[in-house]
Design a protein around this motif. Structure first.
Motif, PDB file in Angstrom:
ATOM      1  N   LYS A 189       0.834  -1.204   0.000  1.00  0.00           N
ATOM      2  CA  LYS A 189       0.000   0.000   0.000  1.00  0.00           C
ATOM      3  C   LYS A 189       0.872   1.260   0.000  1.00  0.00           C
ATOM      4  O   LYS A 189       0.601   2.222  -0.719  1.00  0.00           O
ATOM      5  CB  LYS A 189      -0.922  -0.007   1.214  1.00  0.00           C
ATOM      6  N   TRP A 190       1.945   1.238   0.826  1.00  0.00           N
ATOM      7  CA  TRP A 190       2.825   2.402   0.873  1.00  0.00           C
ATOM      8  C   TRP A 190       3.579   2.589  -0.434  1.00  0.00           C
ATOM      9  O   TRP A 190       3.878   3.714  -0.839  1.00  0.00           O
ATOM     10  CB  TRP A 190       3.804   2.263   2.039  1.00  0.00           C
ATOM     11  N   PHE A 191       3.867   1.486  -1.102  1.00  0.00           N
ATOM     12  CA  PHE A 191       4.550   1.573  -2.390  1.00  0.00           C
ATOM     13  C   PHE A 191       3.678   2.312  -3.408  1.00  0.00           C
ATOM     14  O   PHE A 191       4.158   3.190  -4.133  1.00  0.00           O
ATOM     15  CB  PHE A 191       4.884   0.162  -2.892  1.00  0.00           C
TER      16      PHE A 191
ATOM     17  N   SER B 272       2.305   7.121  -6.415  1.00  0.00           N
ATOM     18  CA  SER B 272       1.312   8.136  -6.799  1.00  0.00           C
ATOM     19  C   SER B 272       1.801   9.534  -6.461  1.00  0.00           C
ATOM     20  O   SER B 272       1.620  10.479  -7.247  1.00  0.00           O
ATOM     21  CB  SER B 272      -0.016   7.853  -6.098  1.00  0.00           C
ATOM     22  N   ALA B 273       2.445   9.673  -5.275  1.00  0.00           N
ATOM     23  CA  ALA B 273       2.956  10.985  -4.882  1.00  0.00           C
ATOM     24  C   ALA B 273       4.065  11.439  -5.825  1.00  0.00           C
ATOM     25  O   ALA B 273       4.148  12.622  -6.182  1.00  0.00           O
ATOM     26  CB  ALA B 273       3.475  10.936  -3.441  1.00  0.00           C
ATOM     27  N   ALA B 274       4.921  10.504  -6.242  1.00  0.00           N
ATOM     28  CA  ALA B 274       6.002  10.862  -7.162  1.00  0.00           C
ATOM     29  C   ALA B 274       5.459  11.303  -8.511  1.00  0.00           C
ATOM     30  O   ALA B 274       5.929  12.291  -9.091  1.00  0.00           O
ATOM     31  CB  ALA B 274       6.947   9.665  -7.323  1.00  0.00           C
ATOM     32  N   ILE B 275       4.463  10.593  -9.009  1.00  0.00           N
ATOM     33  CA  ILE B 275       3.863  10.961 -10.291  1.00  0.00           C
ATOM     34  C   ILE B 275       3.173  12.324 -10.193  1.00  0.00           C
ATOM     35  O   ILE B 275       3.291  13.174 -11.093  1.00  0.00           O
ATOM     36  CB  ILE B 275       2.871   9.878 -10.748  1.00  0.00           C
ATOM     37  N   ALA B 276       2.454  12.540  -9.069  1.00  0.00           N
ATOM     38  CA  ALA B 276       1.790  13.834  -8.866  1.00  0.00           C
ATOM     39  C   ALA B 276       2.810  14.961  -8.814  1.00  0.00           C
ATOM     40  O   ALA B 276       2.587  16.048  -9.365  1.00  0.00           O
ATOM     41  CB  ALA B 276       0.965  13.800  -7.581  1.00  0.00           C
ATOM     42  N   LEU B 277       3.964  14.707  -8.165  1.00  0.00           N
ATOM     43  CA  LEU B 277       5.000  15.733  -8.068  1.00  0.00           C
ATOM     44  C   LEU B 277       5.571  16.071  -9.442  1.00  0.00           C
ATOM     45  O   LEU B 277       5.853  17.233  -9.736  1.00  0.00           O
ATOM     46  CB  LEU B 277       6.112  15.265  -7.136  1.00  0.00           C
TER      47      LEU B 277
END
Length: 268
Positions: A2-4, A9-14
């Protein structure tokens, strides 16, 4: 696991947010600063002096108002007219209703560029060039909005309408008190998509407006950009000011925008 997924997702959003972050950071830099490394874009000193200069020495704020006013008027009247047309096509029996529906549907097959010349001639004959009327009126006809709202009205049971008629309710009451509240999500979605489309519209204002006081943002920004070719700060300030209203709109109505894209099938 889940954390992966969350980190991914956070990296892609950034990655997608980096151009926006870069624009905001550059817009608060001082003019003429020497940039030698990537970090120089993001570290102090910061200054809002260029914001004041751009807003006081250019017509940018006036163009923001023009875009906002035109987009609001186009949105309100387009949704009203499309809702009335969709309701009539869905629930009011009359001759040639199917033919009328296919005529409106055929409007989606005609590219807007093919209508520019006759539209310009009509606007010229009506003497509405270089005016708010000339920017607003041609944008009010939206076959897509009519068809989408009709499909939602079709989903309202006829038994419900018949019960209202038995209680003495007329067509106007059915439309305003029954149909519109039940299709509020579709109305909100179409309103937001119409606003964004009007805000970003370039071709028709470019052809119909020659007075710089009537420019909208898509027309006015390129004229300012041509003046600032050596420095990054002023172009980023201009882009930031012009982007903030639409960014705020997206943040406030994110769910409705996503739902509107899903309902209308628009991809971009």
């Amino acid at each position: 696991m889940k954390w992966f997924y969350r980190l991914g997702s956070a990296a892609i959003a950034l990655i997608f947010l980096m151009p926006l972050i870069w624009m905001l950071m550059v817009s608060v830099k001082k003019e003429g600063m020497k940039i030698t490394t990537l970090a120089d874009w993001f570290v102090p000193p910061y200054s809002f002096a260029v914001y004041h200069e751009v807003m006081s020495e250019t017509k940018l704020t006036h163009w923001v108002w023009n875009s906002f006013f035109v987009a609001v008027c186009v949105t309100i009247f387009t949704v009203i007219f499309a809702a009335m047309a969709g309701f009539v096509l869905s629930k009011i029996p009359f001759r040639y209703k199917t033919f009328m529906f296919f005529v409106i549907l055929a409007g989606l097959l005609i590219p807007g560029e093919a209508l520019i010349i006759p539209l310009y001639q009509v606007a010229k004959d009506m003497s509405i060039l270089n005016s708010y009327q000339g920017l607003i009126l041609p944008a009010l006809a939206s076959p897509m909005a009519v068809i989408i709202l009709k499909s939602f009205f079709d989903g309202v049971p006829n038994d419900l309408l018949e019960s209202v008629q038995i209680d003495g309710g007329g067509t106007l009451r059915i439309f305003t008190q029954i149909m519109l509240p039940l299709t509020r999500p579709a109305l909100a979605s179409m309103a937001i998509l119409t606003f964004i489309g009007s805000w970003n519209n370039f071709l028709w204002p470019f052809l119909s407006i020659t007075d710089d006081r009537m420019f909208t943002l898509p027309m006015g920004i390129p004229t300012l950009m041509n003046q600032y070719t050596e420095d990054y700060v002023k172009p980023m300030v201009i882009n930031t000011i012009s982007s903030l209203p639409i960014i705020a709109l997206f943040l406030i109505f994110e769910r409705q925008i996503v739902k509107g894209v899903t309902l209308s099938g628009i991809k971009g």
